[in-house]
Design an enzyme around this catalytic site. Structure first.
Site, PDB file in Angstrom:
ATOM      1  N   LYS A 171       2.574  19.321 -18.842  1.00  0.00           N
ATOM      2  CA  LYS A 171       2.048  20.180 -17.770  1.00  0.00           C
ATOM      3  C   LYS A 171       1.610  19.393 -16.530  1.00  0.00           C
ATOM      4  O   LYS A 171       1.807  19.833 -15.405  1.00  0.00           O
ATOM      5  CB  LYS A 171       0.865  21.003 -18.284  1.00  0.00           C
ATOM      6  CG  LYS A 171       1.244  22.115 -19.236  1.00  0.00           C
ATOM      7  CD  LYS A 171       0.013  22.940 -19.572  1.00  0.00           C
ATOM      8  CE  LYS A 171       0.260  23.937 -20.659  1.00  0.00           C
ATOM      9  NZ  LYS A 171      -0.911  24.782 -20.917  1.00  0.00           N
ATOM     10  N   ASP A 184      -1.750  30.600 -16.519  1.00  0.00           N
ATOM     11  CA  ASP A 184      -2.888  30.743 -17.439  1.00  0.00           C
ATOM     12  C   ASP A 184      -4.057  31.464 -16.767  1.00  0.00           C
ATOM     13  O   ASP A 184      -4.805  32.211 -17.410  1.00  0.00           O
ATOM     14  CB  ASP A 184      -3.367  29.370 -17.938  1.00  0.00           C
ATOM     15  CG  ASP A 184      -2.550  28.889 -19.130  1.00  0.00           C
ATOM     16  OD1 ASP A 184      -1.873  29.720 -19.767  1.00  0.00           O
ATOM     17  OD2 ASP A 184      -2.586  27.677 -19.415  1.00  0.00           O
TER      18      ASP A 184
HETATM   19  P1  NAP Z   1      -7.861  19.772 -24.243  1.00  0.00           P
HETATM   20  O1  NAP Z   1      -7.436  19.536 -22.833  1.00  0.00           O
HETATM   21  O2  NAP Z   1      -7.529  18.734 -25.274  1.00  0.00           O
HETATM   22  O3  NAP Z   1      -9.462  20.007 -24.244  1.00  0.00           O
HETATM   23  C1  NAP Z   1     -10.165  20.097 -25.451  1.00  0.00           C
HETATM   24  C2  NAP Z   1     -11.613  20.502 -25.191  1.00  0.00           C
HETATM   25  O4  NAP Z   1     -12.263  20.679 -26.461  1.00  0.00           O
HETATM   26  C3  NAP Z   1     -12.441  19.462 -24.419  1.00  0.00           C
HETATM   27  O5  NAP Z   1     -13.401  20.117 -23.623  1.00  0.00           O
HETATM   28  C4  NAP Z   1     -13.129  18.710 -25.582  1.00  0.00           C
HETATM   29  O6  NAP Z   1     -14.336  18.077 -25.210  1.00  0.00           O
HETATM   30  C5  NAP Z   1     -13.440  19.861 -26.509  1.00  0.00           C
HETATM   31  N1  NAP Z   1     -13.680  19.437 -27.889  1.00  0.00           N
HETATM   32  C6  NAP Z   1     -12.763  19.020 -28.790  1.00  0.00           C
HETATM   33  N2  NAP Z   1     -13.365  18.730 -29.968  1.00  0.00           N
HETATM   34  C7  NAP Z   1     -14.698  18.965 -29.795  1.00  0.00           C
HETATM   35  C8  NAP Z   1     -15.842  18.852 -30.631  1.00  0.00           C
HETATM   36  N3  NAP Z   1     -15.747  18.444 -31.902  1.00  0.00           N
HETATM   37  N4  NAP Z   1     -17.053  19.192 -30.123  1.00  0.00           N
HETATM   38  C9  NAP Z   1     -17.164  19.630 -28.838  1.00  0.00           C
HETATM   39  N5  NAP Z   1     -16.123  19.749 -27.995  1.00  0.00           N
HETATM   40  C10 NAP Z   1     -14.897  19.411 -28.472  1.00  0.00           C
HETATM   41  O7  NAP Z   1      -7.242  21.134 -24.809  1.00  0.00           O
HETATM   42  P2  NAP Z   1      -6.720  22.408 -23.964  1.00  0.00           P
HETATM   43  O8  NAP Z   1      -5.294  22.203 -23.587  1.00  0.00           O
HETATM   44  O9  NAP Z   1      -7.703  22.702 -22.902  1.00  0.00           O
HETATM   45  O10 NAP Z   1      -6.719  23.549 -25.101  1.00  0.00           O
HETATM   46  C11 NAP Z   1      -7.937  23.957 -25.710  1.00  0.00           C
HETATM   47  C12 NAP Z   1      -7.664  25.111 -26.676  1.00  0.00           C
HETATM   48  O11 NAP Z   1      -7.240  26.252 -25.927  1.00  0.00           O
HETATM   49  C13 NAP Z   1      -6.544  24.857 -27.687  1.00  0.00           C
HETATM   50  O12 NAP Z   1      -6.958  25.390 -28.929  1.00  0.00           O
HETATM   51  C14 NAP Z   1      -5.373  25.645 -27.151  1.00  0.00           C
HETATM   52  O13 NAP Z   1      -4.499  26.082 -28.174  1.00  0.00           O
HETATM   53  C15 NAP Z   1      -6.081  26.824 -26.512  1.00  0.00           C
HETATM   54  N6  NAP Z   1      -5.298  27.464 -25.431  1.00  0.00           N
HETATM   55  C16 NAP Z   1      -5.054  28.794 -25.543  1.00  0.00           C
HETATM   56  C17 NAP Z   1      -4.324  29.429 -24.539  1.00  0.00           C
HETATM   57  C18 NAP Z   1      -4.031  30.898 -24.664  1.00  0.00           C
HETATM   58  O14 NAP Z   1      -3.087  31.368 -24.007  1.00  0.00           O
HETATM   59  N7  NAP Z   1      -4.788  31.656 -25.425  1.00  0.00           N
HETATM   60  C19 NAP Z   1      -3.879  28.733 -23.413  1.00  0.00           C
HETATM   61  C20 NAP Z   1      -4.157  27.350 -23.337  1.00  0.00           C
HETATM   62  C21 NAP Z   1      -4.880  26.733 -24.362  1.00  0.00           C
HETATM   63  P3  NAP Z   1     -14.337  16.536 -24.666  1.00  0.00           P
HETATM   64  O15 NAP Z   1     -13.910  16.597 -23.236  1.00  0.00           O
HETATM   65  O16 NAP Z   1     -15.728  16.098 -24.874  1.00  0.00           O
HETATM   66  O17 NAP Z   1     -13.332  15.788 -25.546  1.00  0.00           O
END
Ligand code: NAP
Length: 277
Positions: free
Chosen positions: A65, A105
């Site tokens: 992305k 999104d």
């Molecule tokens: P990402 O960029 O990897 O971000 C992950 C986030 O989760 C960061 O804020 C991270 O905090 C936090 N995190 C991870 N483990 C944690 C823990 N143990 N305690 C506290 N915070 C934690 O991921 P992303 O691409 O944003 O995606 C996030 C989620 O959204 C995924 O599950 C994805 O499948 C979902 N999603 C859904 C849609 C939809 O259409 N419904 C669209 C996009 C994404 P740190 O910064 O501190 O590491």
């Protein structure tokens, strides 16, 4: 035949082919939508297949992305500040075909809440976003369009929340996760954008009971459909919206641009995708 794609690495898990395949069949369109695994080193060459007219465009998922953001020919002015694109559209230019990049999104997040909790943003002042990763950017930007007060971005790594709030427009305020209990009483909406909730994991000690009774809680994680956060909120009598609709709605603008018909997110489509979770 018009051909579209979703690219990622890996890509097998993607549900996008099911969504677009459903709409292609429903509309009787002579088109295709394929999942294609593209390794990072092959990305620039793959994008040339839009410029050559082989594909009308497609979706982009992890880990491409941010890279496609730098490789497109034109950017959507409304989502360029997100720093990542999930949708590419081939567009005729005076010299051939150029690639237009956009991020759906933001639209998908808002459309899901509009469908699942009509009127949710009427009079909404403050909101809380949990997480500051890639998806949080679209959610925070979307909320800055619909809230009149502050959107607090709470993240485990506070520096990441600070960067997000500095990069985006709007009344965004970074904060540490442990400020939830203090901020909750004035929040009308809580959105989880962290990966917590996947595989049944839960936030420990999140004071949902400090939220106003009218608050809405939503999760963009959709596997499982009812995350522990949503279950806890529902048990407290709070309104909830799950994250599957965001996935479905974000697909609408791309399909319309590639195939010329605006598709609908129907209960039948939702049921089809829900059956795969
Ligand atoms: P990402 O960029 O990897 O971000 C992950 C986030 O989760 C960061 O804020 C991270 O905090 C936090 N995190 C991870 N483990 C944690 C823990 N143990 N305690 C506290 N915070 C934690 O991921 P992303 O691409 O944003 O995606 C996030 C989620 O959204 C995924 O599950 C994805 O499948 C979902 N999603 C859904 C849609 C939809 O259409 N419904 C669209 C996009 C994404 P740190 O910064 O501190 O590491």
């Amino acid at each position: 035949m018009k051909r579209a794609f979703v690219i990622g690495h890996p890509i097998k898990h993607s549900r996008s082919p099911l969504i677009h395949g459903h709409w292609l069949a429903e509309q009787g369109i002579d088109g295709s939508y394929e999942a294609i695994d593209v390794a990072p080193a092959d990305l620039p060459a793959f994008l040339d297949r839009i410029r050559s007219g082989e594909f009308v465009g497609g979706n982009v998922t992890v880990p491409h992305k941010e890279d496609v953001f730098r490789l497109v020919d034109f950017s959507d002015v409304d989502t360029v500040h997100l720093g990542a694109f999930n949708t590419l559209i081939g567009q005729p230019t005076q010299t051939g075909i150029g690639i237009y990049g956009t991020n759906t999104d933001l639209y998908g997040f808002l459309a899901n809440l509009d469908a699942g909790a009509p009127g949710w943003s009427d009079g909404l002042e403050n909101a809380i976003v949990l997480g500051a990763g890639g998806a949080a950017r679209a959610v925070a930007a979307a909320l800055s369009l619909r809230t009149t007060g502050n959107t607090y971005v709470l993240n485990r790594t506070i520096e990441r929340a600070e960067v997000l709030c500095a990069d985006l427009r709007g009344n965004l305020r970074p904060a540490a996760l442990d400020r939830f209990a203090e901020l909750a009483p004035s929040a009308g909406l809580v959105v989880n954008t962290t990966t917590i909730g996947m595989h049944g994991t839960r936030f420990e000690g999140l004071a949902l009971d400090h939220l106003p009774k009218s608050a809405l809680v939503t999760d963009i994680v959709y596997v499982p459909l009812e995350t522990p956060l949503l279950a806890d909120a529902r048990a407290l009598g709070l309104r909830t919206v799950d994250g599957l609709g965001m996935l479905l709605h974000q697909a609408v603008p791309g399909f319309e641009a590639w195939f010329g018909v605006r598709p609908e997110v129907t209960p039948a489509l939702r049921a089809k995708i829900e059956a795969t979770l």
